[in-house]
Scaffold this motif. Structure first.
Motif, short mmCIF file in Angstrom:
data_model
loop_
_atom_site.label_atom_id
_atom_site.label_comp_id
_atom_site.label_asym_id
_atom_site.label_seq_id
_atom_site.Cartn_x
_atom_site.Cartn_y
_atom_site.Cartn_z
N UNK A 166 -5.43 -39.57 -13.06
CA UNK A 166 -6.76 -40.08 -12.74
C UNK A 166 -7.89 -39.27 -13.38
N UNK A 167 -7.54 -38.17 -14.03
CA UNK A 167 -8.56 -37.36 -14.70
C UNK A 167 -9.01 -38.06 -15.98
N UNK A 168 -10.33 -38.16 -16.17
CA UNK A 168 -10.86 -38.79 -17.38
C UNK A 168 -11.81 -37.85 -18.14
N UNK A 169 -12.73 -37.21 -17.43
CA UNK A 169 -13.67 -36.26 -18.06
C UNK A 169 -13.92 -35.13 -17.07
N UNK A 170 -14.50 -34.02 -17.54
CA UNK A 170 -14.84 -32.92 -16.63
C UNK A 170 -16.19 -33.11 -15.95
N UNK A 171 -16.78 -34.29 -16.05
CA UNK A 171 -18.09 -34.53 -15.42
C UNK A 171 -18.01 -34.23 -13.93
N UNK A 172 -19.02 -33.53 -13.44
CA UNK A 172 -19.08 -33.18 -12.03
C UNK A 172 -18.27 -31.95 -11.65
N UNK A 173 -17.64 -31.32 -12.65
CA UNK A 173 -16.81 -30.15 -12.35
C UNK A 173 -17.45 -28.85 -12.81
N UNK A 174 -18.68 -28.91 -13.32
CA UNK A 174 -19.36 -27.70 -13.77
C UNK A 174 -19.58 -26.74 -12.61
N UNK A 175 -19.43 -25.47 -12.90
CA UNK A 175 -19.67 -24.42 -11.91
C UNK A 175 -18.78 -24.53 -10.68
#
Length: 453
Positions: A166-175
């Protein structure tokens, strides 16, 4: 009721290879695809819900070793194309061979039932409703990287949890503090990508892995997987491979990735050119296996614990066939005994294309499997007896267990060139070499269980 048509389930890389081969042989078929387009796992955000592709995905086999034999990838493609380029290649492939109007899209196969005469009833569902068709054979090409497998760790985790599927991008995973569980190809890609913006990325592994680069001495990794390489005894392949790795980057333990305790080539390879550097930079920190989930923290088997916001499980997939009744086909622990990874000895006219895990690329092998199946279907190639197939399956299972770690990840391993040579030998079988016809012949011919003299 007799029929000459064959059912192909799925229009991913294996399904379209099967469709193209049957089309060229003049064998009538229907190909059903749940989604609105071809490509399977290589169609990013595929609306069939079965693609595990993430936005940054590139292939791990080089283009010349991944392409179909009669349709080369464009010369301007890089050595390792991205997923969108692979999908464009598939689109060109089906248009070049005139297959697009032979695939029925937005149509799900919901049930496949064997009949007493060796044929199959196939129930499909689409916007027009459900209907059942009758086929002399079924080719299963639905893929095996779409049904996530999760570990069963004790305790509870209060943060976000997802599978690499289900992983697509690292969006929302910063910090954020991110824990990736697993050290396979997808897990390492995701750990590397998230580490560039995360507060800290951790990578948990039970037994580590040999980390292979995409290039060795300026050449794509798989350019070394020649027939000569596979002709070497296993012990020599291990020495040769480890020597090349040492020339490339020395000891991986000096970067911070523990050396595995198991032997080289006893697991499916992990290919990444980025992980060791990012571990060396401290962006990815290696942790042992998870011992316990504890709210917003995770405890590891070495006694350490870390605050974690997101867990991403890169822990592999279950082999699932939702259209088969469990009393018919039920691959427990990813075990499905097949003759040459294609034929179930108990069920005539049922074929599996692409259901294997190669050291090398899937597509060329799926193409050879399709040629073999087409030969069986047209009656120019036959199979050994049921007993001989079962004996061969046991021998192959023992070989895999001797070489590979005992894991559900290693139930379908094949070696690229040796396996293709096995299929080529099967293509040379004629009726005099076979003690049993294992096909439904054309209308008016002999029955499925005919014994040959």
């Amino acid at each position: 009721m007799a029929t000459e048509r064959v059912c192909i389930i799925g229009a991913g890389s294996s399904g379209i290879a099967a469709a193209k081969t049957l089309h060229q042989k003049g064998i009538a078929f229907d190909c059903f695809e749940k989604g609105s387009g071809i490509g399977g796992n290589w169609r990013y955000l595929n609306d069939n819900g079965m693609s595990s592709a993430y936005k940054s995905l590139h292939i791990n086999s080089s283009k010349r070793n991944m392409e179909y034999s009669d349709f080369p990838m464009p010369d301007d493609y890089p050595d390792y194309p991205r997923h969108s380029q692979i999908l464009d290649y598939f689109e060109s492939y089906i248009d070049h061979f005139g297959l697009r109007n032979k695939i029925t899209f937005r149509t799900e196969v919901v049930r496949v039932t064997p009949l007493s005469d060796g044929t199959y009833s196939v129930t499909i569902r689409n916007d027009a409703g459900e209907r059942t068709e009758h086929y002399r054979a079924v080719i299963v090409a639905n893929g095996h990287h779409w049904c996530p497998k999760y570990p069963d760790f004790p305790g509870q985790f209060s943060g976000m949890t997802m599978h690499s599927h289900n992983y697509k991008t690292p969006d929302g995973m910063s910090d954020k503090n991110i824990l990736v569980v697993g050290i396979g190809n997808s897990a390492c890609d995701i750990a590397c990508e998230t580490s560039r913006s995360a507060k800290q990325t951790f990578l948990s592994t039970r037994r580590s892995a040999y980390i292979l680069p995409k290039y060795i001495l300026g050449r794509p990794l798989d350019s070394y997987l020649t027939p000569f390489f596979f002709a070497m005894p296993l012990w020599l392949r291990r020495i040769y491979g480890q020597f090349l790795l040492f020339l490339t980057w020395g000891s991986q333990a000096k970067y911070g990735v523990p050396a595995p305790k198991h032997q080289f080539l006893s697991e499916h390879p992990t290919i990444t050119s980025d992980l060791l550097n990012l571990v060396g930079y401290g962006r990815v920190k290696i942790k042992p296996n998870v011992r316990e989930l504890a709210g917003d923290r995770v405890r590891f088997e070495d006694g350490t614990e870390e605050p974690i916001d997101i867990i991403i499980y890169g822990t592999g997939y279950k082999i699932v066939f939702p259209f088969f009744d469990q009393s018919f086909i039920d691959p427990q622990n990813n075990e499905l005994p097949l003759y040459k990874r294609v034929i179930h000895p108990d069920y005539p006219n049922l074929y599996f294309i692409g259901l294997f895990q190669p050291i090398g690329a899937i597509m060329p092998i799926a193409e050879w499997q399709s040629k073999w199946v087409a030969g069986i279907l047209e009656g120019t190639v036959t199979l050994p007896s049921q007993d001989e197939m079962k004996r061969t399956i046991k021998i192959e299972q023992q070989r895999v267990k001797r070489q590979y770690i005992d894991s559900t990840r290693h139930t379908m391993q094949v070696d690229f060139h040796p396996y293709i040579n096995e299929i080529k030998r099967e293509l040379k079988r004629n009726s005099k070499q076979s003690s049993r016809r294992f096909i439904i012949p054309l209308l008016g011919k002999t029955s499925v269980t005919e014994r040959l003299a």
